[in-house]
Design an enzyme around this catalytic site. Structure first.
Site, PDB file in Angstrom:
ATOM      1  N   PRO A 136     -34.103  54.149 -45.562  1.00 38.75           N
ATOM      2  CA  PRO A 136     -34.217  52.828 -46.202  1.00 38.75           C
ATOM      3  C   PRO A 136     -35.383  52.813 -47.191  1.00 38.75           C
ATOM      4  O   PRO A 136     -36.492  53.185 -46.841  1.00 38.75           O
ATOM      5  CB  PRO A 136     -34.486  51.879 -45.026  1.00 38.75           C
ATOM      6  CG  PRO A 136     -34.163  52.649 -43.788  1.00 38.75           C
ATOM      7  CD  PRO A 136     -34.359  54.093 -44.128  1.00 38.75           C
ATOM      8  N   GLU A 137     -35.092  52.437 -48.438  1.00 38.87           N
ATOM      9  CA  GLU A 137     -36.140  52.341 -49.445  1.00 38.87           C
ATOM     10  C   GLU A 137     -36.403  50.866 -49.740  1.00 38.87           C
ATOM     11  O   GLU A 137     -35.854  49.990 -49.090  1.00 38.87           O
ATOM     12  CB  GLU A 137     -35.713  53.120 -50.691  1.00 38.87           C
ATOM     13  CG  GLU A 137     -35.584  54.619 -50.377  1.00 38.87           C
ATOM     14  CD  GLU A 137     -35.435  55.491 -51.608  1.00 38.87           C
ATOM     15  OE1 GLU A 137     -35.694  55.002 -52.721  1.00 38.87           O
ATOM     16  OE2 GLU A 137     -35.064  56.656 -51.456  1.00 38.87           O
ATOM     17  N   HIS A 165     -30.127  53.597 -28.869  1.00 37.59           N
ATOM     18  CA  HIS A 165     -30.986  53.689 -30.052  1.00 37.59           C
ATOM     19  C   HIS A 165     -31.658  52.362 -30.402  1.00 37.59           C
ATOM     20  O   HIS A 165     -32.238  52.227 -31.469  1.00 37.59           O
ATOM     21  CB  HIS A 165     -30.182  54.205 -31.245  1.00 37.59           C
ATOM     22  CG  HIS A 165     -29.591  55.551 -31.006  1.00 37.59           C
ATOM     23  ND1 HIS A 165     -30.357  56.634 -30.608  1.00 37.59           N
ATOM     24  CD2 HIS A 165     -28.322  56.006 -31.074  1.00 37.59           C
ATOM     25  CE1 HIS A 165     -29.576  57.686 -30.458  1.00 37.59           C
ATOM     26  NE2 HIS A 165     -28.333  57.331 -30.725  1.00 37.59           N
ATOM     27  N   ARG A 223     -33.724  57.945 -35.019  1.00 37.22           N
ATOM     28  CA  ARG A 223     -34.736  59.006 -35.148  1.00 37.22           C
ATOM     29  C   ARG A 223     -36.130  58.554 -34.727  1.00 37.22           C
ATOM     30  O   ARG A 223     -37.038  59.367 -34.637  1.00 37.22           O
ATOM     31  CB  ARG A 223     -34.740  59.534 -36.584  1.00 37.22           C
ATOM     32  CG  ARG A 223     -33.394  60.194 -36.914  1.00 37.22           C
ATOM     33  CD  ARG A 223     -33.367  60.800 -38.277  1.00 37.22           C
ATOM     34  NE  ARG A 223     -34.321  61.893 -38.425  1.00 37.22           N
ATOM     35  CZ  ARG A 223     -34.523  62.550 -39.564  1.00 37.22           C
ATOM     36  NH1 ARG A 223     -33.839  62.211 -40.642  1.00 37.22           N
ATOM     37  NH2 ARG A 223     -35.398  63.525 -39.626  1.00 37.22           N
ATOM     38  N   ARG A 270     -53.415  64.053 -63.137  1.00 38.88           N
ATOM     39  CA  ARG A 270     -52.527  64.554 -62.074  1.00 38.88           C
ATOM     40  C   ARG A 270     -51.599  65.622 -62.634  1.00 38.88           C
ATOM     41  O   ARG A 270     -50.808  65.363 -63.531  1.00 38.88           O
ATOM     42  CB  ARG A 270     -51.734  63.401 -61.472  1.00 38.88           C
ATOM     43  CG  ARG A 270     -52.666  62.495 -60.680  1.00 38.88           C
ATOM     44  CD  ARG A 270     -51.998  61.248 -60.276  1.00 38.88           C
ATOM     45  NE  ARG A 270     -51.271  61.394 -59.028  1.00 38.88           N
ATOM     46  CZ  ARG A 270     -51.179  60.400 -58.150  1.00 38.88           C
ATOM     47  NH1 ARG A 270     -51.770  59.256 -58.364  1.00 38.88           N
ATOM     48  NH2 ARG A 270     -50.495  60.581 -57.048  1.00 38.88           N
TER      49      ARG A 270
END
Ligand SMILES: [Zn+2]
Length: 280
Positions: A2-3, A98, A116, A160
Site C-alpha cells: 500500500p502506497e 491474519h 506479513r 546526492r
C-alpha cells in the site's frame, strides 16, 4: 505494498464513518511490527476523532473519558506495512488468522488484516510524542501540499549521487512517492530514472513536481492500485494499475512513442521506463 494513494483511499473510506465512535473492546492477534504500547482495556470508552494521514501513516485520534475537568487525549498510529488492509464495518465475521488488530466500537468494527505483519498499530499520547513522534519525524513534505515545490525538491537533491528514482523513494525530501508512482511520474516528466539526483536541474524539478502531483492525484481519483490484494475500508479495490504507462509493462510498446518499455532494478526495487521518452 500500500502506497500513499491506497492509504488515503483507506482514510477517505473510513474517516466519516468512524468519527464519534466509542470504543467497546480491543483485541490483538499476533505481534505486529511494534507493540501497541497500551493495555487494550485502557482504550474502552474512548471516542474516535477525525482520522488524518501523514505519509503512509494514519492517525486515529482518541479522547478518553473525563477525569476531573479534562479529557485524556491520545491516539493510534496505523501503518499498513507490506500487505495490510483496514476494514471498518458494522458487522464483520469472526477474526481470521491474519487479523491482528480489531477495535470494536459503537459504530462498527475496525480490523487490520496483515498476512506479513509488517504493519503496525501504536498508541501515543499525541502524533508528535512517544513512538509516533519518532516514526513521523524526518518525513519529507506531503507531495500534494503547497510545501512541495521545485525549489524544495532541487534543494533536497543537492549533493546526492544516487539516482533520482532512489532519491524520491527515500522519502526524506517528499513522502509517498512509492515504487509504482515513482516510475510513472519519472515517465511523465521525461526523466531517465538512472539520472543522478544532483544533476536534475531546477527546470526539470518543476516538471517533476507537476508529474508527481498529477500521478498521485490520478491514483487517488481511481481509488489507488490493486496490485496484490489492496482494498479500502469498505473492501473496494482500486483501478490505477489499469492506467499505468510503464509500471509492469516491460517488453510492451510505449503508449507514447512505441519504443519497448524496459525494466531494471535499482536499490532492489523494480523500475520501469521508456528509453525513447525518458532522458538523462
Ligand atoms: Zn516512449
Amino acid at each position: 505494498v500500500p502506497e500513499l494513494p491506497e492509504v488515503e483511499a483507506t482514510r477517505l473510506s473510513l474517516a466519516h464513518r468512524i468519527r464519534g465512535a466509542r470504543v467497546t473492546s480491543v483485541r490483538l492477534g499476533r505481534a505486529l511490527r511494534w507493540p501497541l504500547g497500551i493495555e487494550p482495556a485502557h482504550l474502552v470508552d474512548w471516542i474516535v476523532g477525525d482520522v488524518s494521514r501523514r505519509g503512509k501513516y494514519l492517525w486515529l485520534p482518541l479522547s478518553g473519558p473525563l477525569r476531573g475537568s479534562a479529557a485524556a487525549t491520545g491516539g493510534l498510529l496505523l501503518h499498513l506495512g507490506m500487505s495490510g488492509a483496514l476494514r471498518f464495518e458494522l458487522r464483520l465475521g469472526p477474526p481470521g488468522p491474519h487479523d491482528h488488530f480489531e477495535m470494536q466500537t459503537s459504530m462498527g468494527t475496525l480490523r487490520l488484516t496483515d498476512p506479513r505483519r509488517f504493519g503496525a498499530v501504536v498508541w501515543a499520547p499525541a502524533p508528535d510524542a512517544g513512538l509516533a513522534g519518532k516514526l513521523l519525524a524526518g518525513l519529507g513534505v506531503e507531495p500534494l501540499s503547497d510545501a512541495f515545490t521545485a525549489e524544495l525538491l532541487h534543494q533536497g537533491l543537492r549533493g546526492r549521487r544516487v539516482s533520482i528514482k532512489q532519491a524520491l523513494l527515500a522519502g526524506d525530501v517528499v513522502v509517498g512517492v512509492g515504487n509504482i508512482y515513482c516510475s510513472e511520474a519519472l515517465f511523465q516528466a521525461g526523466i531517465d530514472p538512472r539520472t543522478p539526483a544532483q544533476r536534475v536541474s531546477l527546470a526539470r524539478c518543476t516538471t517533476l513536481v507537476s508529474a508527481v502531483q498529477a500521478t498521485l492525484q490520478k491514483a487517488l481519483d481511481s481509488g489507488g492500485s490493486t496490485l496484490r490484494n489492496f482494498s479500502n475500508a469498505e473492501g473496494m479495490g482500486g483501478r490505477f494499475q489499469e492506467l499505468a504507462q510503464v509500471y509492469g509493462r516491460d517488453g510492451q510498446a510505449c503508449r507514447r512513442c512505441d519504443a519497448r518499455v524496459c525494466r531494471l532494478v535499482q536499490g532492489q526495487r523494480a523500475t520501469y521506463f521508456c528509453p525513447g521518452c525518458q532522458r538523462r
